[in-house]
Design an enzyme around this catalytic site. Structure first.
Site, PDB file in Angstrom:
ATOM      1  N   HIS A 124       0.799  -1.222   0.000  1.00 43.17           N
ATOM      2  CA  HIS A 124       0.000   0.000   0.000  1.00 43.17           C
ATOM      3  C   HIS A 124       0.839   1.282   0.000  1.00 43.17           C
ATOM      4  O   HIS A 124       0.478   2.253  -0.642  1.00 43.17           O
ATOM      5  CB  HIS A 124      -0.941  -0.016   1.196  1.00 43.17           C
ATOM      6  N   ASP A 165      -9.597   5.140  -6.563  1.00 46.35           N
ATOM      7  CA  ASP A 165      -8.987   6.262  -5.833  1.00 46.35           C
ATOM      8  C   ASP A 165      -7.550   6.446  -6.314  1.00 46.35           C
ATOM      9  O   ASP A 165      -7.060   5.679  -7.146  1.00 46.35           O
ATOM     10  CB  ASP A 165      -9.022   6.026  -4.311  1.00 46.35           C
ATOM     11  N   LYS A 188     -11.981   9.827  -4.082  1.00 45.16           N
ATOM     12  CA  LYS A 188     -12.595   9.282  -2.880  1.00 45.16           C
ATOM     13  C   LYS A 188     -12.227  10.115  -1.656  1.00 45.16           C
ATOM     14  O   LYS A 188     -11.089  10.558  -1.541  1.00 45.16           O
ATOM     15  CB  LYS A 188     -12.089   7.842  -2.693  1.00 45.16           C
ATOM     16  N   THR A 222     -15.359   1.299  -0.165  1.00 40.74           N
ATOM     17  CA  THR A 222     -14.925   1.946  -1.409  1.00 40.74           C
ATOM     18  C   THR A 222     -15.623   1.315  -2.616  1.00 40.74           C
ATOM     19  O   THR A 222     -16.181   2.018  -3.472  1.00 40.74           O
ATOM     20  CB  THR A 222     -13.388   1.791  -1.574  1.00 40.74           C
TER      21      THR A 222
HETATM   22  C1  R5P Z   1      -7.103   2.797  -0.417  1.00 46.44           C
HETATM   23  O1  R5P Z   1      -6.309   3.655  -0.693  1.00 46.44           O
HETATM   24  C2  R5P Z   1      -7.066   1.428  -1.010  1.00 46.44           C
HETATM   25  O2  R5P Z   1      -6.641   1.471  -2.345  1.00 46.44           O
HETATM   26  C3  R5P Z   1      -8.414   0.746  -0.920  1.00 46.44           C
HETATM   27  O3  R5P Z   1      -9.308   1.395  -1.793  1.00 46.44           O
HETATM   28  C4  R5P Z   1      -8.966   0.779   0.458  1.00 46.44           C
HETATM   29  O4  R5P Z   1      -8.028   0.387   1.396  1.00 46.44           O
HETATM   30  C5  R5P Z   1     -10.187  -0.088   0.551  1.00 46.44           C
HETATM   31  O5  R5P Z   1     -10.718  -0.011   1.829  1.00 46.44           O
HETATM   32  P1  R5P Z   1     -12.242  -0.306   2.092  1.00 46.44           P
HETATM   33  O6  R5P Z   1     -12.604  -1.610   1.445  1.00 46.44           O
HETATM   34  O7  R5P Z   1     -12.343  -0.362   3.592  1.00 46.44           O
HETATM   35  O8  R5P Z   1     -13.047   0.837   1.527  1.00 46.44           O
END
Ligand code: R5P
Length: 284
Positions: A124, A165, A188, A222
């Site tokens: 990440h 995002d 986002k 997301t």
């Molecule tokens: C964020 O920057 C990542 O790319 C994912 O979009 C994020 O971690 C997803 O998290 P969640 O499923 O809790 O929205």
């Protein structure tokens, strides 16, 4: 070279070893009555180069990884390479609020002390493929988006790729080139750990098979919000692929919000339709 799998990567470790004709190492992984991790090496590693494959989803798998690495060295391994397909704590890579622990740095520091090299997949805090320095420590990052792209290229008739995002922007853009389709991205705003807001934006998705690729799905917030927007703008279908299927609240609510959902086997799930074994094998 001997490949060992931690308990979170039992199948993936085997696939990596078998494809390269490497020896598969054996260890007994169990629990003490109080819940602490018990490890015992069965294979002999004296003078051998070893690879340990273990994703760190949750604290237990991290402790198992640390104990395993130290045990390999204690037992005389010549070199110990660690492959952490899903690198937990990677989202706490900076101080978002003053005084916070820099968890990603701490975990990496421990891995550095206990191994000779560290490889991960779509970490990440890295954002691209390559070898990077993070707080002066080396970490190799592999990119599984091309594997997801190839999977969906064969599945979708009129694809358009959407990055949900900025975090997945570069990875997803490259994937759209592999598929040979148009690309767009969403903005986002994270309101809390569980809630996100996707800003409304006109997208050319009417009558198309929208494909969202993301590095990870955790709560699913997301993807669920992005899928709503794509459907409201007339996408014929919404497919989703992620590298790391964390699914901290289960996969069901995400599955019911989209037409198709798959992930890789960095975290082994029923919907792990794409394996990163070959990607990791090539990097060893
Ligand atoms: C964020 O920057 C990542 O790319 C994912 O979009 C994020 O971690 C997803 O998290 P969640 O499923 O809790 O929205």
């Amino acid at each position: 070279m001997i490949v060992f799998s931690g308990s979170s990567c039992a199948s993936l470790g085997r696939r990596i070893a078998e494809g390269k004709g490497l020896r598969i190492g054996e260890a007994k992984i169990d629990r003490f009555p109080d819940g602490e991790t018990y490890l015992r090496l069965v294979s002999s590693v004296a003078g051998e180069e070893c690879v340990l494959v273990q994703s760190t989803l949750g604290n237990d798998s991290l402790v198992e990884l640390l104990l395993f690495l130290d045990m390999l060295r204690d037992q005389g391994a010549a070199k110990v390479h660690v492959v952490v397909p899903y690198f937990g704590y990677a989202r706490q890579d900076k101080n978002f609020n003053s005084g916070e622990a820099l968890s990603a740095k701490t975990v990496l520091k421990l891995l550095c002390q206990l191994s000779d090299s560290i490889t991960t997949v779509n970490c990440h805090f890295l954002g691209r493929e390559g070898v990077f320095k993070f707080h002066d420590m080396d970490i190799k990052n592999l990119d599984a988006f091309p594997l997801l792209a190839k999977y969906f290229k064969a599945e979708l008739k009129k694809p358009i790729l959407i990055a949900p995002d900025k975090g997945s922007l570069e990875y997803a853009k490259n994937a759209s080139e592999i598929i040979g389709c148009d690309f767009d991205f969403l903005q986002k705003k994270r309101l809390s750990g569980e809630k996100v807001e996707i800003q409304t934006k006109e997208l050319s998705v009417k009558g198309k098979d929208a494909l969202i690729l993301d590095d990870m799905i955790s709560t699913g917030g997301t993807i669920i919000e992005a899928a709503k927007l794509l459907k409201s703008q007339g996408a014929s279908s919404v497919s989703v692929g992620c590298v790391h299927g964390v699914f901290s609240q289960g996969a069901e609510k995400v599955i019911s919000a989209v037409d198709r959902l798959i992930c890789t086997d960095t975290i082994e799930r029923d919907i792990s339709k794409v394996s990163v074994a070959q990607l990791i094998r090539k990097s060893l």
